[in-house]
Design a protein around this motif. Structure first.
Motif, short mmCIF file in Angstrom:
data_model
loop_
_atom_site.label_atom_id
_atom_site.label_comp_id
_atom_site.label_asym_id
_atom_site.label_seq_id
_atom_site.Cartn_x
_atom_site.Cartn_y
_atom_site.Cartn_z
N ASP A 7 -82.97 -56.72 90.09
CA ASP A 7 -83.95 -57.77 90.31
C ASP A 7 -85.06 -57.17 91.16
O ASP A 7 -84.81 -56.65 92.23
CB ASP A 7 -83.34 -58.94 91.08
CG ASP A 7 -82.31 -59.68 90.27
OD1 ASP A 7 -81.44 -60.29 90.89
OD2 ASP A 7 -82.37 -59.67 89.04
N VAL A 8 -86.27 -57.25 90.68
CA VAL A 8 -87.40 -56.73 91.43
C VAL A 8 -88.46 -57.81 91.53
O VAL A 8 -88.52 -58.73 90.73
CB VAL A 8 -87.99 -55.45 90.78
CG1 VAL A 8 -86.97 -54.34 90.79
CG2 VAL A 8 -88.46 -55.73 89.38
N CYS A 9 -89.28 -57.70 92.53
CA CYS A 9 -90.32 -58.70 92.76
C CYS A 9 -91.67 -58.01 92.78
O CYS A 9 -91.84 -56.96 93.38
CB CYS A 9 -90.07 -59.39 94.10
SG CYS A 9 -91.31 -60.61 94.51
N PRO A 17 -88.74 -63.15 91.09
CA PRO A 17 -88.01 -61.94 90.72
C PRO A 17 -88.15 -61.64 89.22
O PRO A 17 -88.24 -62.54 88.41
CB PRO A 17 -86.56 -62.26 91.05
CG PRO A 17 -86.61 -63.40 92.00
CD PRO A 17 -87.86 -64.17 91.65
N PHE A 18 -88.17 -60.37 88.92
CA PHE A 18 -88.20 -59.89 87.54
C PHE A 18 -86.87 -59.19 87.31
O PHE A 18 -86.54 -58.25 88.01
CB PHE A 18 -89.37 -58.93 87.35
CG PHE A 18 -89.39 -58.24 86.02
CD1 PHE A 18 -89.60 -58.96 84.85
CD2 PHE A 18 -89.19 -56.87 85.92
CE1 PHE A 18 -89.62 -58.32 83.62
CE2 PHE A 18 -89.21 -56.22 84.70
CZ PHE A 18 -89.43 -56.95 83.55
N SER A 24 -81.96 -50.12 79.17
CA SER A 24 -81.85 -50.90 77.94
C SER A 24 -83.15 -50.94 77.13
O SER A 24 -83.17 -51.54 76.06
CB SER A 24 -81.44 -52.34 78.27
OG SER A 24 -82.49 -52.99 78.96
N GLY A 25 -84.21 -50.33 77.65
CA GLY A 25 -85.48 -50.34 76.93
C GLY A 25 -86.30 -51.60 77.14
O GLY A 25 -87.30 -51.80 76.45
N GLN A 26 -85.93 -52.44 78.09
CA GLN A 26 -86.68 -53.66 78.37
C GLN A 26 -87.96 -53.39 79.14
O GLN A 26 -88.84 -54.25 79.18
CB GLN A 26 -85.82 -54.64 79.17
CG GLN A 26 -84.63 -55.17 78.42
CD GLN A 26 -83.74 -56.00 79.33
OE1 GLN A 26 -83.25 -55.52 80.35
NE2 GLN A 26 -83.55 -57.25 78.96
N VAL A 27 -88.03 -52.24 79.80
CA VAL A 27 -89.19 -51.86 80.61
C VAL A 27 -89.63 -50.46 80.20
O VAL A 27 -88.94 -49.77 79.46
CB VAL A 27 -88.86 -51.92 82.12
CG1 VAL A 27 -88.59 -53.34 82.57
CG2 VAL A 27 -87.67 -51.02 82.47
N ILE A 28 -90.75 -50.02 80.72
CA ILE A 28 -91.22 -48.67 80.41
C ILE A 28 -90.25 -47.63 80.96
O ILE A 28 -89.52 -47.89 81.92
CB ILE A 28 -92.66 -48.44 80.94
CG1 ILE A 28 -92.74 -48.63 82.45
CG2 ILE A 28 -93.65 -49.33 80.20
CD1 ILE A 28 -94.09 -48.32 83.06
N SER A 70 -99.03 -47.14 88.78
CA SER A 70 -98.35 -47.09 90.08
C SER A 70 -97.83 -48.48 90.42
O SER A 70 -98.52 -49.47 90.22
CB SER A 70 -99.32 -46.65 91.18
OG SER A 70 -99.67 -45.30 91.00
N PHE A 71 -96.60 -48.51 90.94
CA PHE A 71 -95.96 -49.76 91.34
C PHE A 71 -95.25 -49.54 92.66
O PHE A 71 -94.69 -48.48 92.91
CB PHE A 71 -94.87 -50.17 90.32
CG PHE A 71 -95.37 -50.40 88.93
CD1 PHE A 71 -95.80 -51.64 88.54
CD2 PHE A 71 -95.37 -49.36 88.02
CE1 PHE A 71 -96.24 -51.86 87.23
CE2 PHE A 71 -95.81 -49.56 86.71
CZ PHE A 71 -96.24 -50.82 86.32
N VAL A 72 -95.25 -50.57 93.50
CA VAL A 72 -94.39 -50.61 94.68
C VAL A 72 -93.41 -51.74 94.40
O VAL A 72 -93.80 -52.88 94.18
CB VAL A 72 -95.18 -50.87 95.97
CG1 VAL A 72 -94.23 -51.03 97.15
CG2 VAL A 72 -96.17 -49.73 96.22
N ILE A 73 -92.12 -51.40 94.39
CA ILE A 73 -91.08 -52.33 93.96
C ILE A 73 -90.08 -52.56 95.08
O ILE A 73 -89.54 -51.60 95.65
CB ILE A 73 -90.35 -51.77 92.72
CG1 ILE A 73 -91.37 -51.56 91.59
CG2 ILE A 73 -89.22 -52.68 92.29
CD1 ILE A 73 -90.85 -50.76 90.44
N ASP A 74 -89.86 -53.82 95.42
CA ASP A 74 -88.84 -54.20 96.39
C ASP A 74 -87.57 -54.55 95.62
O ASP A 74 -87.60 -55.41 94.74
CB ASP A 74 -89.28 -55.41 97.21
CG ASP A 74 -90.49 -55.11 98.07
OD1 ASP A 74 -91.45 -55.90 98.02
OD2 ASP A 74 -90.47 -54.10 98.78
N ILE A 75 -86.47 -53.91 95.97
CA ILE A 75 -85.19 -54.16 95.31
C ILE A 75 -84.53 -55.34 96.01
O ILE A 75 -84.10 -55.23 97.15
CB ILE A 75 -84.28 -52.92 95.34
CG1 ILE A 75 -85.03 -51.67 94.84
CG2 ILE A 75 -83.00 -53.19 94.54
CD1 ILE A 75 -85.58 -51.78 93.44
#
Length: 86
Positions: A7-9, A17-18, A24-28, A70-75
């Motif tokens: 889960d990422v936001c 949350p995303f 699984s190929g759902q994201v890049i 570029s992404f900053v991802i909070d787990i």
């Protein structure tokens, strides 16, 4: 590696949350590769070259072909992915 979801936001998601399953190929590919081993409460900065993003394809009007991202991802959470019953 494909048996976990993360889960990422993102601020682009307005604090929602995303959720996706790694591998699984759902994201890049850059997300699939860059989030392996992430821990809850951690933060990752992913600087993704175009070949691990959308390559030579435009993505709508926002992301042009050949763009690095570029992404900053909070787990926020990690859980086993659901398995189907047989």
């Amino acid at each position: 590696y494909g048996d976990w979801s993360s889960d990422v936001c993102s601020s682009d998601l307005r604090g929602q949350p995303f959720t996706f399953t790694i591998g699984s190929g759902q994201v890049i590919d850059g997300w699939d590769q860059g989030l392996v081993g992430a821990k809850v409460g951690g933060q990752r900065q992913l600087d993704i070259p175009s070949n691990l993003a959308y390559g030579d394809q435009d993505k709508g009007d926002v992301i042009k072909a050949g763009s690095a991202l570029s992404f900053v991802i909070d787990i926020m959470g990690i859980a086993p992915s659901p398995t189907s019953s047989t």
